[in-house]
Design a protein around this motif. Sequence first.
Motif, PDB file in Angstrom:
ATOM      1  N   LYS A 153       0.840  -1.208   0.000  1.00 16.47           N
ATOM      2  CA  LYS A 153       0.000   0.000   0.000  1.00 16.47           C
ATOM      3  C   LYS A 153       0.867   1.246   0.000  1.00 16.47           C
ATOM      4  N   TYR A 154       0.542   2.178  -0.874  1.00 12.86           N
ATOM      5  CA  TYR A 154       1.252   3.458  -0.909  1.00 12.86           C
ATOM      6  C   TYR A 154       0.259   4.580  -0.654  1.00 12.86           C
ATOM      7  N   ASN A 155       0.686   5.570   0.130  1.00  6.76           N
ATOM      8  CA  ASN A 155      -0.189   6.709   0.381  1.00  6.76           C
ATOM      9  C   ASN A 155      -0.152   7.698  -0.772  1.00  6.76           C
ATOM     10  N   LEU A 156       1.017   7.790  -1.413  1.00  5.87           N
ATOM     11  CA  LEU A 156       1.157   8.744  -2.511  1.00  5.87           C
ATOM     12  C   LEU A 156       1.272   7.967  -3.809  1.00  5.87           C
ATOM     13  N   SER A 157       0.525   8.392  -4.810  1.00  6.62           N
ATOM     14  CA  SER A 157       0.618   7.732  -6.101  1.00  6.62           C
ATOM     15  C   SER A 157       0.870   8.774  -7.166  1.00  6.62           C
ATOM     16  N   ARG A 193       3.828  -1.328  -9.279  1.00 10.52           N
ATOM     17  CA  ARG A 193       2.791  -0.300  -9.339  1.00 10.52           C
ATOM     18  C   ARG A 193       2.174  -0.301 -10.736  1.00 10.52           C
ATOM     19  N   CYS A 205       6.680   7.494  -0.648  1.00 14.18           N
ATOM     20  CA  CYS A 205       5.281   7.250  -1.036  1.00 14.18           C
ATOM     21  C   CYS A 205       4.553   6.419   0.008  1.00 14.18           C
ATOM     22  N   ARG A 206       5.311   5.621   0.729  1.00  9.45           N
ATOM     23  CA  ARG A 206       4.669   4.737   1.705  1.00  9.45           C
ATOM     24  C   ARG A 206       4.378   5.439   3.022  1.00  9.45           C
ATOM     25  N   ILE A 207       5.362   6.225   3.529  1.00 10.27           N
ATOM     26  CA  ILE A 207       5.193   6.724   4.893  1.00 10.27           C
ATOM     27  C   ILE A 207       4.567   8.107   4.953  1.00 10.27           C
ATOM     28  N   TYR A 208       4.695   8.891   3.891  1.00  7.22           N
ATOM     29  CA  TYR A 208       4.071  10.219   3.922  1.00  7.22           C
ATOM     30  C   TYR A 208       2.619  10.120   3.481  1.00  7.22           C
TER      31      TYR A 208
END
Lengths: 619, 110
Positions: free
Chosen positions: A353-357, A440, B101-104
Amino acid sequence: MREIYLSGYNNFVLPFMLGMIFVLSWCIIGAIRVILQLPKEDRKRFFMSLVNPKIMLKNIRDWFCDCLFHVKLWKRNKLLGYMHSSIAFGWFMIIVIGHIEVFLYTPERVHQIWYPIFFRYFVAVTESTMKGSFFFFLMDFFLLVILSGITLAIIKRVRSRLFGMRRTTRASITDLIGLYALWSIFPLRLLAEGFTADISGGSFLTKSLNGVLHSFLSDHMNMLPTWWAYSIALGIFMCILPFSRYMHIPAEILLIPMRNAGIKVRHARKGFAKLQVYSCPSCGVCIDACPMGAVKANIKDTTVYLNRQIKRYNEKRIEEISDKCLLCGKCTALCPVGVEGDRMRIAQRSIRKYNLSPDYSNIDENMLLERCNKFVSSTNNDVSSTQNQKVLYFAGCMTALTPVISKSTQSVLQKAGIKFEMMDKDGGICCGRPMLMAGRKEQAEEMVAKNTAIIKASGADTLLLSCPICYKIFKEKYHLEGIEVIHHTEFFDRLINEGRLSIKGSDTRFVYHDPCELGRGCGVYEEPRRVIGRAGVLVEADKNGKESICCGGSLGSLTLSFERRKALTENALNNLTVASPDVIATACPLCRSTFNRYSDRPVKDIAEIIDEATRRKNR
Amino acid sequence: MFGFRISPSSAINLDNVSRDRFSELCRIEPDALRCMACGSCSATCPAAEFSGMSVRKVLLYLQRGKEEEAFKIMNNCMLCGKCTMVCPRGINTRHLLLTICRIYEKEDRR
């Protein structure tokens, strides 16, 4: 044959029956679960393939060649092949002939599953079965074959190098229990049948054993414990089977038709991926294959250990192993079962899982298109210009770091009178393969869509690539109908064959390094060699073609740092320079720059070599 | 007055920004601190043309707590790996970017 016991039953069959029922129900439930976990269209495809006679024939051939004869292992090493096929095929034949015997001599016992396994205990030989000596002989023969295989297996535990294996898998505790149970099954069977050889009949093995050890074997007090031991060994083996590497035996039976149906790994853990994990026989062929094996610390990061950790749901190790891999695909190419180590790892990366894409919707395709739709005709008047063909040349990101490749390629295209245009002269969008390798997929698909739009609108009919990394994704994921996708090595080969390029050979000795993505990835092995052969003398590396060793610079690895790659590159260079070539030739910008860093001799791309060879002619 | 004017302060006000995430990033990726801001990554980046991407700038922004600015330029990163190839400090920039990308997280989603 005459039956000795009226019931056809003795308590010693219980351990065997217990194991049999357990393993059968486990496998059936497992198979149903795997099939249910497949995406709907894959499931449909699988069932349709089962009624397709062509695929079914291939299935049958693969079942025999892979599961029983282990043809791929024979090709690797004769001893290794014999060891595996003797046990697998021998056991299979004993089961088949055992059933034939029951069917012929005591047809009323067919429904008793244990009867063929313990046949000799229950029957006595009569004159009417003189012909039975044929089957008895076969049974003893195949038992001997298996015993020879087991002897080899024991030798292999101590000296695996005899079998062409430098390193082997470290067995887990369940693997060891299964292994010892498997080893004991057949000697116990021989002993048990040796007891009854004078009653039930036997052949050269069992009869002579009965004769040699007569004082022990004729004492029927010892008989029942031996049959019990045989049954218990079988029972233990079957009960431990689902938790050990021997699960590959039933799993492979399902894996083969699924693979032939064209099913791919879609989910990291479910369906086909799960089946692949269970089909891994832990043979350890991938350990020697892995280019990371040059550093001993990396051995535990090979595909066999990935499969083991997935079975154990050890998420931390799964992430480490799948991120470290160079994705060179050698383990997949060499795997005797067909476990796809590289695809499995990409699948593991894809569930992260990534928060930023990233999002590429702001990139203006028209602006990029403007740069690459003016195809310029060649100024070379010596060859007839090809006005109709429009070649779009996508050099790729990595070529931008080694501009000599793209310059040489353009120069060769000029000389051949090709009308071409560069797609990424002033930068452009990446092909998407590095993003795909990082798991991704959505982001990669966005880039694929952007590039597809540009290429289609440019009006080109050929897309020329210098980078095998790009080449693979352009071939597999792009839908460019009517546009030929071609790598520069193939294109040069064609130009030379058509007589558009005339090159002069030299006596320089070249060794060709097969880039992972071009060779194993796209199956291009011959064309680059032909092209180099025209420009100089081609010598071969120690390991080449399908077994070529990754340069160590691969984008596939996410965690391997710069320093830790050095040993891998040096190992690959040692492999390349065994025939002491003057120049190392390759066809990948990434391999070129990686090798160039540590090589003691020049490293050149095929484009450079051809450019120089054509210049020689003109001089 | 006299041709001079006072420009707004560019100092980082730690009351407004938090460095927790950057510390976490440095814990996972100690390489982040090895960057010497040479700009090799900026020079080779194919996404620089579209969003002004540069690993050097991303690190600088994150260090100063200017997360939104960092995310904005990172938006077009294609993970092609050229920055890793040219980095003179041997920083594994691809993994660094993936970890970011994962932690922010974006502000509005927090």
